[in-house]
Design a protein around this motif. Structure first.
Motif, PDB file in Angstrom:
ATOM      1  N   ARG A  50      -9.534  -7.189  -0.947  1.00 45.03           N
ATOM      2  CA  ARG A  50      -9.055  -7.432  -2.300  1.00 45.03           C
ATOM      3  C   ARG A  50      -7.525  -7.325  -2.331  1.00 45.03           C
ATOM      4  N   PRO A  51      -6.849  -8.172  -3.122  1.00 45.60           N
ATOM      5  CA  PRO A  51      -5.381  -8.070  -3.221  1.00 45.60           C
ATOM      6  C   PRO A  51      -4.980  -6.696  -3.756  1.00 45.60           C
ATOM      7  N   PHE A  52      -3.964  -6.118  -3.133  1.00 39.08           N
ATOM      8  CA  PHE A  52      -3.518  -4.777  -3.505  1.00 39.08           C
ATOM      9  C   PHE A  52      -2.118  -4.768  -4.099  1.00 39.08           C
ATOM     10  N   LEU A  53      -1.146  -5.359  -3.399  1.00 34.93           N
ATOM     11  CA  LEU A  53       0.249  -5.179  -3.823  1.00 34.93           C
ATOM     12  C   LEU A  53       1.046  -6.449  -3.582  1.00 34.93           C
ATOM     13  N   GLY A 106       9.034  -9.290  -0.659  1.00 36.64           N
ATOM     14  CA  GLY A 106       9.010  -9.061   0.773  1.00 36.64           C
ATOM     15  C   GLY A 106       7.637  -8.860   1.352  1.00 36.64           C
ATOM     16  N   ALA A 107       6.592  -8.766   0.507  1.00 37.32           N
ATOM     17  CA  ALA A 107       5.264  -8.498   1.062  1.00 37.32           C
ATOM     18  C   ALA A 107       4.154  -8.832   0.072  1.00 37.32           C
ATOM     19  N   GLU A 108       3.017  -9.223   0.633  1.00 34.07           N
ATOM     20  CA  GLU A 108       1.756  -9.366  -0.091  1.00 34.07           C
ATOM     21  C   GLU A 108       0.719  -8.621   0.747  1.00 34.07           C
ATOM     22  N   TRP A 109       0.180  -7.539   0.212  1.00 34.47           N
ATOM     23  CA  TRP A 109      -0.761  -6.718   0.966  1.00 34.47           C
ATOM     24  C   TRP A 109      -2.132  -6.738   0.314  1.00 34.47           C
ATOM     25  N   ARG A 110      -3.157  -6.666   1.171  1.00 33.99           N
ATOM     26  CA  ARG A 110      -4.508  -6.398   0.697  1.00 33.99           C
ATOM     27  C   ARG A 110      -4.767  -4.901   0.847  1.00 33.99           C
ATOM     28  N   HIS A 111      -5.825  -4.418   0.235  1.00 34.70           N
ATOM     29  CA  HIS A 111      -6.071  -2.969   0.261  1.00 34.70           C
ATOM     30  C   HIS A 111      -6.245  -2.462   1.686  1.00 34.70           C
ATOM     31  N   VAL A 120       1.444   1.960  -8.378  1.00 35.07           N
ATOM     32  CA  VAL A 120       0.857   1.717  -7.058  1.00 35.07           C
ATOM     33  C   VAL A 120      -0.357   2.613  -6.850  1.00 35.07           C
ATOM     34  N   ALA A 121      -0.258   3.876  -7.270  1.00 34.81           N
ATOM     35  CA  ALA A 121      -1.377   4.801  -7.137  1.00 34.81           C
ATOM     36  C   ALA A 121      -2.584   4.348  -7.945  1.00 34.81           C
ATOM     37  N   GLN A 122      -2.346   3.820  -9.142  1.00 41.15           N
ATOM     38  CA  GLN A 122      -3.446   3.333  -9.980  1.00 41.15           C
ATOM     39  C   GLN A 122      -4.213   2.216  -9.281  1.00 41.15           C
ATOM     40  N   ALA A 123      -3.471   1.296  -8.670  1.00 40.12           N
ATOM     41  CA  ALA A 123      -4.128   0.207  -7.949  1.00 40.12           C
ATOM     42  C   ALA A 123      -4.886   0.734  -6.735  1.00 40.12           C
ATOM     43  N   ALA A 124      -4.321   1.741  -6.070  1.00 36.52           N
ATOM     44  CA  ALA A 124      -4.949   2.284  -4.866  1.00 36.52           C
ATOM     45  C   ALA A 124      -6.288   2.941  -5.166  1.00 36.52           C
TER      46      ALA A 124
END
Length: 524
Positions: A28-31, A35-40, A228-232
């Motif tokens: 799932r997309p995370f962040l 400079g970046a696109e991260w998944r969980h 960021v913590a909420q998404a995590a």
């Protein structure tokens, strides 16, 4: 409300959070951050690789790593890498100049500084020899690379390492207060506090995996790190933009598909000052956090945009302790106490006061390490703030009969004149109601009688549109005589932190400038 923890007490650490992310939310997309696109599943890998690079640079458990950059991937990498190996990140306000950077580096004892190239020139006015700094990582291709200490470009990620065996009470970050009442203090924020910030904030906002969280606030502030913590903890996506733009805000929200936004009090009037347009409704945003937003502005925002802003109370030292909800019976209050916390309103001797009486808000949490552990290198300040086993917020509030908490002012902003306590906040509200006033700060200055006098620094809406005598007369029917400002200074701007807070200590230190209007001065 659902504040049950998905992690057991000993697992409330950053490495455990990231492991759960990878396991539960995977692809799932995370962040999304410049400079970046991260998944969980990427988060743990990023932390392990950056942690390895930090170790190779000599950073060990308990060391501090300062980071000064805008909202970019490298900022998040540094925080995650530090947490992975048991070090502590020290975010530095990107508006800081050389002397402030020197102070923060020296006070924190940071051994490594991660800095964006556009901020490197500020080090020229910092005496880095007075700090413990051993090396500098420069993000980007610009900036002077001449030392000392040794400087190198942001190193590529190293071979991942296993996480350090960190505990929930170990320090994840040292976040410096904004210094509105004096020199900044480093708040020791443990791993578990960061975890609970995510849990409690996600609960207030009813966040699910389907949400997209978007913030323009800077990462050196707990608000953005908390996003960021909420998404995590929920498995949703967070989008971090590099800056706030009034004209570009709604197009940006539409572009990223945001459903939850984060606004500070001053940002809402700025958005409302924009010409109304269809972009205010052509979005998916359903709610947002708006601490400090006046009730009238919140109502106008809802009418124009369809977005309900929730009020809340928390601080770097605490957590999301008090909040409103979409169905709260009324607005214009801080909110009601949340599960997992206890609150009292007390007098100077920490005796609890009855409902309706103003006093200091003190707080504590049911779970361990939900609050900060203290102030770095300042045991006396820690004991003072946490005396009698309650954290003393320094905020004067009223607990009303229905349990709602109402903010009055900062205790150090209270003014005592002619034996009367004057709320600077109340005086500011009257002054702000004048149609020619754009912004104001009220604070005490010393009089010739060795007591407080009320002073107001006022920004007029238009040059020449306001006279101090007119403003004082305006107050006569709206304030007790003893609360009417004696000194009124018309200014072009107020000293503020990067987060928009007025730095009243700077105004108090300035005192009464020459030529300032004085209500007690003889008139021709």
């Amino acid at each position: 409300m659902n504040t049950e923890s998905p992690l057991r007490p000993q697992e409330r650490t950053l490495p455990a959070m990231l492991a759960r992310q990878a396991r539960e939310f995977g692809d799932r997309p995370f962040l999304s951050v410049p400079g970046a696109e991260w998944r969980h599943r990427d988060a743990a890998q990023v932390a392990a690789s950056r942690g390895a690079a930090l170790r190779a640079a000599g950073v060990g458990r308990g060391d501090r790593v300062a980071v000064m950059c805008s909202n970019r991937a490298e900022f998040i990498e540094t925080v995650l890498g530090c947490g992975w190996i048991g070090a502590a990140a020290v975010p530095i306000n990107s508006a800081s100049m050389g002397p402030q950077v020197q102070y923060l580096l020296a006070d924190s004892g940071a051994r490594l500084l991660v800095i964006e190239d556009r901020f490197v020139e500020r080090l020229a006015t910092a005496d880095l020899g007075q700090t413990a700094l051993q090396r500098i990582w420069v993000i980007g291709e610009g900036g002077s690379m001449s030392g000392p200490p040794a400087r190198e470009r942001w190193p590529t990620a190293a071979e991942p390492v296993e996480p350090e065996s960190v505990e929930p009470g170990d320090t994840l970050a040292v976040l410096y207060t904004s210094g509105t009442t004096g020199p900044a203090k480093g708040v020791l924020c443990p791993h578990a506090q960061y975890y609970w910030w995510g849990v409690h904030s996600a609960d207030v906002l009813s966040i699910t995996q389907a949400d997209v969280l978007c913030t323009t606030l800077p990462l050196f502030h707990i608000n953005a790190l908390n996003t960021v913590a909420q998404a995590a903890v929920t498995g949703c996506r967070a989008v971090l933009l590099d800056k706030f733009s009034a004209s570009g805000f709604w197009p940006a929200m539409q572009g990223c598909g945001a459903t939850v936004v984060y606004l500070l009090g001053a940002m809402v009037p700025i958005l409302l000052a924009q010409p109304p347009g269809p972009a205010e409704r052509e979005h998916r945003v359903r709610t947002g956090l708006g601490p400090g937003v006046p009730a009238t502005a919140g109502a106008a925002f809802l009418e124009r945009t369809g977005v309900t802003l929730l009020e809340g109370y928390g601080s770097t030292e605490t957590n999301f302790v008090i909040a409103t909800a979409p169905d709260s019976p009324r607005r214009g209050v801080m909110g009601w106490l949340r599960p997992g916390f206890d609150a009292r309103v007390v007098d100077e001797a920490d005796n609890e006061l009855p409902a309706g009486t103003a006093g200091e808000l003190v707080l504590r949490a049911d779970q361990p390490f939900v609050f900060a552990s203290g102030y770095f290198g300042r045991p006396e300040k820690t004991v003072e703030a946490w005396r009698n086993l309650w954290f003393h917020t320094g905020d004067r509030v009223v607990r009303e009969a229905d349990g709602a908490f109402v903010f009055v002012d900062r205790i150090k902003d209270a003014i005592r004149r002619r034996g009367e306590n004057i709320s600077s906040w109340e005086v500011e509200q009257v002054l702000m109601s004048h149609p020619s006033v754009a912004a104001v700060a009220v604070y005490p200055v010393r009089s010739e009688l060795a007591e407080d006098e009320v002073m107001a620094a006022v920004i007029p809406r238009e040059a020449g549109a306001l006279q101090p005598a007119e403003l004082a007369a305006f107050c006569e029917s709206r304030l007790p005589k003893f609360a009417i400002p004696r000194f009124i200074d018309l200014v072009a701007e107020l000293p503020r932190t990067e987060n928009g807070k007025v730095q009243k200590f700077k105004l108090r230190e300035r005192g009464v400038p020459p030529g300032c209007w004085d209500r007690a001065a003889p008139r021709p």
